[in-house]
Design a protein around this motif. Structure first.
Motif, PDB file in Angstrom:
ATOM      1  N   ALA A 117       0.830  -1.206   0.000  1.00  0.00           N
ATOM      2  CA  ALA A 117       0.000   0.000   0.000  1.00  0.00           C
ATOM      3  C   ALA A 117       0.862   1.253   0.000  1.00  0.00           C
ATOM      4  N   ARG A 118       1.944   1.243   0.773  1.00  0.00           N
ATOM      5  CA  ARG A 118       2.870   2.381   0.771  1.00  0.00           C
ATOM      6  C   ARG A 118       3.480   2.570  -0.617  1.00  0.00           C
ATOM      7  N   ARG A 119       3.800   1.481  -1.277  1.00  0.00           N
ATOM      8  CA  ARG A 119       4.411   1.569  -2.598  1.00  0.00           C
ATOM      9  C   ARG A 119       3.448   2.201  -3.600  1.00  0.00           C
ATOM     10  N   ILE A 120       2.196   1.765  -3.582  1.00  0.00           N
ATOM     11  CA  ILE A 120       1.212   2.317  -4.504  1.00  0.00           C
ATOM     12  C   ILE A 120       0.925   3.780  -4.172  1.00  0.00           C
ATOM     13  N   THR A 121       0.851   4.095  -2.878  1.00  0.00           N
ATOM     14  CA  THR A 121       0.642   5.488  -2.477  1.00  0.00           C
ATOM     15  C   THR A 121       1.792   6.368  -2.932  1.00  0.00           C
ATOM     16  N   LEU A 122       3.007   5.848  -2.841  1.00  0.00           N
ATOM     17  CA  LEU A 122       4.172   6.621  -3.286  1.00  0.00           C
ATOM     18  C   LEU A 122       4.128   6.851  -4.792  1.00  0.00           C
TER      19      LEU A 122
END
Length: 305
Positions: A117-122
């Protein structure tokens, strides 16, 4: 103050001119590689793997040494002593180890979903910051053209005034338009510098002067680093993993209510007769009061949240 801001904008423009072009695909790849927050979050996964490894570990055995029949009189010294050396091993009952491993793996699954989720948000934040810089660069180009057109119009009005074809009112109006155009250009330049700083922070760069976003707002290039779309959004997968983890923790707490068996075995030396015997035994706690009631109730309440 205005002179200082103008000087900063000039320096930013010069640095931008010497900067290397940066595509959206390159920006996303750079952010995924260098963003400090994502880099720190990546360490959570190996830490979770280490926790799974620790959950698989069996309890360590204990080596015990016991001396008996030591005292005064006939029992002084070690002639009448009995020396026992034994090994004690704790055996976890109720499936504690299996359920402990399941709970640790559940925590790892939650962390993996959160990391994705952090990767997609980034990727989203990088794309938005990149598009913002592109839009402001385009706006600055329009503002520069507006200033250039206003300057040309002022020169034409001055020539017309020299020939008597224009009045001072026309010149004043032209100067107002030129001043507004220059003010808009200054505001756009300041906003662009701030946007570039935000993009540099997302990319994990110390200075925004090392890159210049290139591209078109009407035709965005494909982003290879983020084109793999998961079947389920990581936040939804994380929610499912958290629910599964809470149930796994409940099962683990129920298993902790089962007493563990302790077994010991070892030789015993009888000094007086020089004989050797063996001792063995087992111990099992009686769950009269402590049956991990609080841990089980807490896990049940966590599921109801």
């Amino acid at each position: 103050m205005r002179k200082a801001i103008a000087a900063l904008l000039i320096l930013a423009t010069l640095a931008e001119a010497d900067a290397e072009p940066l595509t959206l695909e390159q920006a996303v790849a750079l952010a995924l590689r260098q963003n400090p927050e994502l880099a720190a979050a990546r360490w959570d996964l190996p830490a979770a793997n280490a926790k799974v490894t620790q959950a698989k570990v069996w309890p360590n055995p204990q080596v015990e040494l016991e001396l008996e029949d030591l005292g005064t009189g006939d029992y002084s010294g070690f002639d009448q002593a009995q020396i026992t050396r034994s090994i004690t091993q704790l055996f976890e009952l109720g499936g504690k180890r299996k359920k402990r491993i399941a709970a640790a793996r559940g925590e790892r699954a939650v962390i993996a979903c959160e990391l994705e989720a952090r990767r997609i948000t980034l990727i989203k934040e990088t794309t938005l910051a990149y598009i913002e810089v592109l839009a402001l660069q385009e706006q600055r180009r329009f503002d520069r053209e507006s200033v250039s057109l206003a300057e040309k119009a002022c020169r034409v009005v001055e020539e017309q005034m020299a020939r008597g074809q224009a009045t001072r009112v026309d010149a004043a109006r032209c100067e107002i338009v030129l001043g507004n155009a220059r003010l808009a250009l200054d505001r756009t330049g300041h906003a662009l510098a701030m946007a570039r700083a935000r993009l540099a922070a997302v990319l994990g760069l110390k200075s925004p002067g090392t890159f210049t976003p290139t591209g078109s707002l009407t035709q965005a290039p494909p982003v290879a680093a983020g084109k793999t779309v998961p079947a389920t959004h990581p936040l939804l997968a994380k929610a499912d993993a958290e629910i599964a983890l809470m149930h796994q923790r409940l099962q683990h707490e129920k298993a902790r209510a089962v007493p563990d068996l302790t077994v010991y075995v070892g030789p015993r030396w009888i000094q007086e007769s020089r004989d050797v015997t063996f001792v063995a035994g087992a111990a099992l706690p009686l769950p009269l009061w402590g049956r991990n009631q609080g841990g089980i109730r807490e896990a049940e309440f966590r599921i109801r949240q």
